[in-house]
Scaffold this motif. Structure first.
Motif, PDB file in Angstrom:
ATOM      1  N   GLY A 133      45.415  30.795  59.694  1.00 59.03           N
ATOM      2  CA  GLY A 133      44.685  30.592  58.429  1.00 59.03           C
ATOM      3  C   GLY A 133      43.491  30.080  58.671  1.00 59.03           C
ATOM      4  O   GLY A 133      42.778  30.947  59.552  1.00 59.03           O
ATOM      5  N   ALA A 134      42.794  29.068  57.977  1.00 58.43           N
ATOM      6  CA  ALA A 134      41.461  28.619  57.928  1.00 58.43           C
ATOM      7  C   ALA A 134      41.577  27.520  58.869  1.00 58.43           C
ATOM      8  O   ALA A 134      42.528  27.010  59.219  1.00 58.43           O
ATOM      9  CB  ALA A 134      41.077  28.445  56.701  1.00 58.43           C
ATOM     10  N   PRO A 135      40.249  27.030  59.483  1.00 62.23           N
ATOM     11  CA  PRO A 135      39.996  25.908  60.419  1.00 62.23           C
ATOM     12  C   PRO A 135      40.390  24.800  59.334  1.00 62.23           C
ATOM     13  O   PRO A 135      40.455  24.840  58.197  1.00 62.23           O
ATOM     14  CB  PRO A 135      38.621  26.094  60.500  1.00 62.23           C
ATOM     15  N   ASP A 162      55.688  13.120  64.282  1.00 61.16           N
ATOM     16  CA  ASP A 162      55.297  13.137  62.667  1.00 61.16           C
ATOM     17  C   ASP A 162      54.067  13.871  62.658  1.00 61.16           C
ATOM     18  O   ASP A 162      53.078  13.849  63.367  1.00 61.16           O
ATOM     19  CB  ASP A 162      54.649  11.743  61.949  1.00 61.16           C
ATOM     20  N   VAL A 163      53.762  14.701  61.520  1.00 56.04           N
ATOM     21  CA  VAL A 163      53.044  15.754  61.406  1.00 56.04           C
ATOM     22  C   VAL A 163      52.126  15.659  60.095  1.00 56.04           C
ATOM     23  O   VAL A 163      52.927  15.504  59.090  1.00 56.04           O
ATOM     24  CB  VAL A 163      53.440  17.207  61.674  1.00 56.04           C
ATOM     25  N   ALA A 164      50.705  15.745  60.020  1.00 58.34           N
ATOM     26  CA  ALA A 164      49.886  15.833  58.974  1.00 58.34           C
ATOM     27  C   ALA A 164      49.034  17.020  59.225  1.00 58.34           C
ATOM     28  O   ALA A 164      48.205  16.803  60.045  1.00 58.34           O
ATOM     29  CB  ALA A 164      49.287  14.315  58.701  1.00 58.34           C
ATOM     30  N   VAL A 165      49.150  17.871  58.277  1.00 51.82           N
ATOM     31  CA  VAL A 165      48.240  19.052  58.560  1.00 51.82           C
ATOM     32  C   VAL A 165      47.732  19.770  57.125  1.00 51.82           C
ATOM     33  O   VAL A 165      48.194  19.594  56.247  1.00 51.82           O
ATOM     34  CB  VAL A 165      48.984  20.101  59.334  1.00 51.82           C
ATOM     35  N   GLU A 166      46.480  20.179  57.438  1.00 54.28           N
ATOM     36  CA  GLU A 166      45.910  20.747  56.124  1.00 54.28           C
ATOM     37  C   GLU A 166      46.484  22.012  55.778  1.00 54.28           C
ATOM     38  O   GLU A 166      46.592  22.925  56.520  1.00 54.28           O
ATOM     39  CB  GLU A 166      44.420  20.841  56.098  1.00 54.28           C
ATOM     40  N   GLU A 167      46.968  22.116  54.555  1.00 57.45           N
ATOM     41  CA  GLU A 167      47.745  23.330  54.052  1.00 57.45           C
ATOM     42  C   GLU A 167      46.947  24.621  54.589  1.00 57.45           C
ATOM     43  O   GLU A 167      47.522  25.784  54.899  1.00 57.45           O
ATOM     44  CB  GLU A 167      47.844  23.428  52.636  1.00 57.45           C
ATOM     45  N   VAL A 175      57.764  30.138  52.530  1.00 54.03           N
ATOM     46  CA  VAL A 175      57.395  31.499  52.130  1.00 54.03           C
ATOM     47  C   VAL A 175      55.928  31.602  52.443  1.00 54.03           C
ATOM     48  O   VAL A 175      55.094  30.868  52.283  1.00 54.03           O
ATOM     49  CB  VAL A 175      57.440  31.531  50.635  1.00 54.03           C
ATOM     50  N   ILE A 176      55.638  32.746  53.094  1.00 57.07           N
ATOM     51  CA  ILE A 176      54.424  33.273  53.608  1.00 57.07           C
ATOM     52  C   ILE A 176      53.968  34.576  53.006  1.00 57.07           C
ATOM     53  O   ILE A 176      55.027  35.220  52.635  1.00 57.07           O
ATOM     54  CB  ILE A 176      54.369  33.123  54.958  1.00 57.07           C
TER      55      ILE A 176
END
Length: 161
Positions: A47-49, A64-69, A100-101
């Motif tokens: 995906g994107a940076p 625990d994970v927090a990630v930009e979509e 879903v991708i």
């Protein structure tokens, strides 16, 4: 009567096995201080940076994970038993199920505004590999159906902030 007794015995054996399996599955032990690391996600073919934050409580086998979509990375993770070291990439991974991708015809992930491609319901897993001062995520997406066919692979570089 004999058939009923055999069925009851088989049911009891299955129930006992299920209880033992559940009790055994919680046997992971983790020994580490509480940690929280924020990574810049770059060189990202998933995906994107963007940003990824990974943390774990002291002596707890939870990640625990927090990630930009926009990064296209899994939103969950887990740890293996033992000592977890997030910064070194030791004993943790990212994964999610039944997401879903959308893939373009060349197998890549199209930009969000592209409006075309083929959607797949997949299970994704990203292995963490240490390379010098950075971590590399190697991710695989497999169909969530019984076929389990690999439909996409990508990777990203994580640089600690």
């Amino acid at each position: 009567m004999k058939v009923i007794l055999m069925n009851l015995a088989a049911t009891a054996a299955l129930a006992t096995t299920a209880v033992l399996l559940v009790a055994d599955s919680g046997g992971k032990d983790c020994y580490q201080p509480a940690q929280s690391v924020t990574f810049d996600v770059g060189h990202n073919t998933c995906g994107a940076p963007g940003l990824l934050q990974v943390s774990t409580p002291q002596d707890d086998c939870r990640l625990d994970v927090a990630v930009e979509e926009r990064t296209g990375l899994p939103t969950r993770g887990a740890v293996y038993a033992g000592t977890v070291d997030i910064l070194q990439g030791d004993n943790w991974y990212l994964a999610d199920t039944n997401v879903v991708i959308t893939l373009s015809t060349d197998g890549g992930t199209p930009p969000a505004d592209a409006g075309s491609g083929t959607a797949f319901e997949v299970n994704r897993a990203c292995e963490v590999l240490r390379e010098g001062e950075v971590l590399r995520l190697k991710c695989t997406a497999r169909r969530a159906d019984l076929g389990n066919e690999q439909v996409h692979a990508c990777e990203a570089v994580l640089t600690p902030r």
